[in-house]
Scaffold this motif. Structure first.
Motif, PDB file in Angstrom:
ATOM      1  N   ASP A  28      10.861  -5.603   5.569  1.00 29.19           N
ATOM      2  CA  ASP A  28       9.735  -6.499   5.820  1.00 29.19           C
ATOM      3  C   ASP A  28       8.695  -5.842   6.730  1.00 29.19           C
ATOM      4  OD1 ASP A  28       8.318  -8.785   5.384  1.00 29.19           O
ATOM      5  OD2 ASP A  28       9.281  -9.936   6.961  1.00 29.19           O
ATOM      6  N   PHE A  29       8.401  -4.560   6.418  1.00 28.21           N
ATOM      7  CA  PHE A  29       7.395  -3.763   7.126  1.00 28.21           C
ATOM      8  C   PHE A  29       7.759  -3.462   8.581  1.00 28.21           C
ATOM      9  CE2 PHE A  29       4.872  -5.963   3.808  1.00 28.21           C
ATOM     10  CZ  PHE A  29       4.447  -4.840   3.099  1.00 28.21           C
ATOM     11  N   GLN A  30       9.029  -3.520   8.876  1.00 26.13           N
ATOM     12  CA  GLN A  30       9.467  -3.119  10.216  1.00 26.13           C
ATOM     13  C   GLN A  30       9.569  -1.601  10.326  1.00 26.13           C
ATOM     14  OE1 GLN A  30       9.825  -5.369  12.815  1.00 26.13           O
ATOM     15  NE2 GLN A  30       8.845  -6.594  11.216  1.00 26.13           N
ATOM     16  N   SER A  31       9.589  -0.930   9.188  1.00 26.54           N
ATOM     17  CA  SER A  31       9.712   0.523   9.182  1.00 26.54           C
ATOM     18  C   SER A  31       8.996   1.090   7.961  1.00 26.54           C
ATOM     19  CB  SER A  31      11.187   0.933   9.138  1.00 26.54           C
ATOM     20  OG  SER A  31      11.327   2.329   8.923  1.00 26.54           O
ATOM     21  N   SER A  32       8.516   2.331   8.082  1.00 29.98           N
ATOM     22  CA  SER A  32       7.903   2.999   6.927  1.00 29.98           C
ATOM     23  C   SER A  32       8.935   3.821   6.166  1.00 29.98           C
ATOM     24  CB  SER A  32       6.778   3.930   7.387  1.00 29.98           C
ATOM     25  OG  SER A  32       7.313   5.040   8.095  1.00 29.98           O
ATOM     26  N   GLN A  33      10.129   3.927   6.713  1.00 31.48           N
ATOM     27  CA  GLN A  33      11.198   4.691   6.075  1.00 31.48           C
ATOM     28  C   GLN A  33      12.080   3.743   5.260  1.00 31.48           C
ATOM     29  OE1 GLN A  33      11.737   8.067   6.088  1.00 31.48           O
ATOM     30  NE2 GLN A  33      13.345   7.648   4.578  1.00 31.48           N
ATOM     31  N   PRO A  34      12.052   3.837   3.935  1.00 31.46           N
ATOM     32  CA  PRO A  34      12.870   2.922   3.125  1.00 31.46           C
ATOM     33  C   PRO A  34      14.360   3.089   3.400  1.00 31.46           C
ATOM     34  CG  PRO A  34      11.922   4.671   1.760  1.00 31.46           C
ATOM     35  CD  PRO A  34      11.276   4.776   3.103  1.00 31.46           C
ATOM     36  N   ASP A  35      15.030   1.971   3.542  1.00 33.05           N
ATOM     37  CA  ASP A  35      16.457   1.976   3.882  1.00 33.05           C
ATOM     38  C   ASP A  35      17.280   1.964   2.586  1.00 33.05           C
ATOM     39  OD1 ASP A  35      18.933   1.725   4.966  1.00 33.05           O
ATOM     40  OD2 ASP A  35      18.480  -0.037   6.181  1.00 33.05           O
ATOM     41  N   PHE A  36      17.396   3.139   1.981  1.00 31.98           N
ATOM     42  CA  PHE A  36      18.115   3.234   0.711  1.00 31.98           C
ATOM     43  C   PHE A  36      19.615   2.999   0.874  1.00 31.98           C
ATOM     44  CE2 PHE A  36      14.340   5.753  -0.527  1.00 31.98           C
ATOM     45  CZ  PHE A  36      14.032   5.099  -1.704  1.00 31.98           C
TER      46      PHE A  36
END
Length: 356
Positions: A28-36
């Motif tokens: 929810d836009f808390q990070s720019s790194q996708p949590d795969f």
């Protein structure tokens, strides 16, 4: 140059993932790194294992990342992502902010004072003429935001541009597939003197269900929205609904009984939209000083091109401006003279000029 955060979002936007999945990957836009990894089970169920592995592999592929940015640069497209400094707060505050905005033109306009003007493709000739006029007047205080459709959207953009104002056109597809194709010339003019925006990669074809999604961006960018014309089921009403949802002011032209393209406008007025007969009805709602209207200087396309080039450079050498515009230096002399008479540029001597 982009930051790694920005590149992450640009690459994600090229992977043909739904908005919900991208937002889910970014927590929810808390990070720019996708949590795969932590999202793996859900993604495999949703995308299938093969697609999940392909998406993750492409995202991490250095060549794919570099080529993605390179291809956009070659097309003159700049990306403004949710994590970019140019990303407007007006969009961050909506429920579904676009992840990446593909842009051609002056991205600074994203953070300018915006007001949207939209309406039906089937507008009456009088409504189009009124739209053209009032859009030109609105540009004395706002950047005019609209779509690119025939009818009211085109009239709004043309009226604002003819008045020397700034515009933002939000497309419902990629820049390689401008829709309608007949408005390609208007699109090029917007790119040159304003800003064209899409949340879709350039190769994306325009699809019917993209239009209502596009409308949330038009409304989200704007402090207010004027509905020029709208049938009972017009897409312009969707823009008005988004504007109301976001707590923005809605304005509408009134219509006589029996005019099909005015039924939606009259319905909005009954629900509380501001009945708008002229520019005063809009400006008074925003506290614009009506006794001191801003006078727009009328510019030809050539004058505007030269002026914008000088303004962007800060201090410009005339032969260099001519080279950038693909014209011989002598052809710019009467244009420069006209701009000086209009008190838009001044000479610094030695064929150097600056914008006032």
């Amino acid at each position: 140059m982009y930051t790694n955060e920005e590149i992450n979002l640009i690459v994600l936007s090229r992977l043909d993932l739904s908005y919900g999945i991208v937002k889910f990957l970014l927590s929810d836009f808390q990070s720019s790194q996708p949590d795969f990894e932590n999202r793996k089970d859900y993604l495999i169920k949703t995308l299938t294992c093969g697609v999940y592995n392909k998406v993750k592999s492409l995202f991490c592929d250095g060549d794919f990342r570099a080529n993605t940015v390179k291809e956009l640069d070659e097309k003159g497209i700049k990306c403004v992502t949710y994590f970019s400094p140019d990303y407007p707060e007006t969009l961050k505050n909506i429920d579904t902010p676009p992840v990446t905005l593909y842009c051609i033109g002056d991205t600074r306009l994203l953070k300018s004072n915006c007001f949207s003007v939209v309406g039906s493709r089937r507008s009456t000739p009088k409504a189009l003429a009124d739209c053209n006029k009032i859009s030109g007047e609105i540009t004395s205080a706002f950047t005019v935001v609209s779509g690119l459709a025939d009818g009211a959207d085109s009239a709004a953009l043309e009226g604002a541009l003819d008045a020397g104002g700034k515009v933002i056109s939000v497309l419902a597809g990629g820049f390689d597939n401008v829709y309608p194709a007949s408005n390609r010339g208007l699109f090029d003019k917007v790119c040159k003197f304003g800003l064209a925006v899409s949340e879709y990669p350039p190769e994306t074809l325009c699809k019917p269900y993209y239009f209502p999604l596009r409308n949330r961006i038009i409304a989200g960018l704007s402090r207010g929205t004027l509905i020029i014309s709208a049938g009972e089921k017009s897409g312009a009403l969707i823009t008005a609904e988004y504007a109301l949802e976001y707590g923005r002011d809605v304005f509408a032209f009134p219509y006589n009984i029996g005019v099909p393209s005015g039924k939606g406008c009259n319905a909005l007025i009954k629900k509380g939209a501001c009945l708008t007969e002229n520019i005063l009805d809009i400006f008074k709602e925003f506290g614009v000083d009506l006794n001191k209207p801003v006078q727009r200087v009328q510019l030809s396309d050539d004058e505007r091109a030269v002026y914008e080039e000088i303004k962007n450079e800060g201090e410009s050498f005339l032969p260099r401006v001519a080279q950038k515009l693909g014209k011989p230096p002598y052809a710019l002399i009467p244009i420069i003279t006209s701009l000086q008479i209009k008190k838009l540029v001044k000479s610094l001597g030695g064929n150097r000029y600056t914008a006032l």
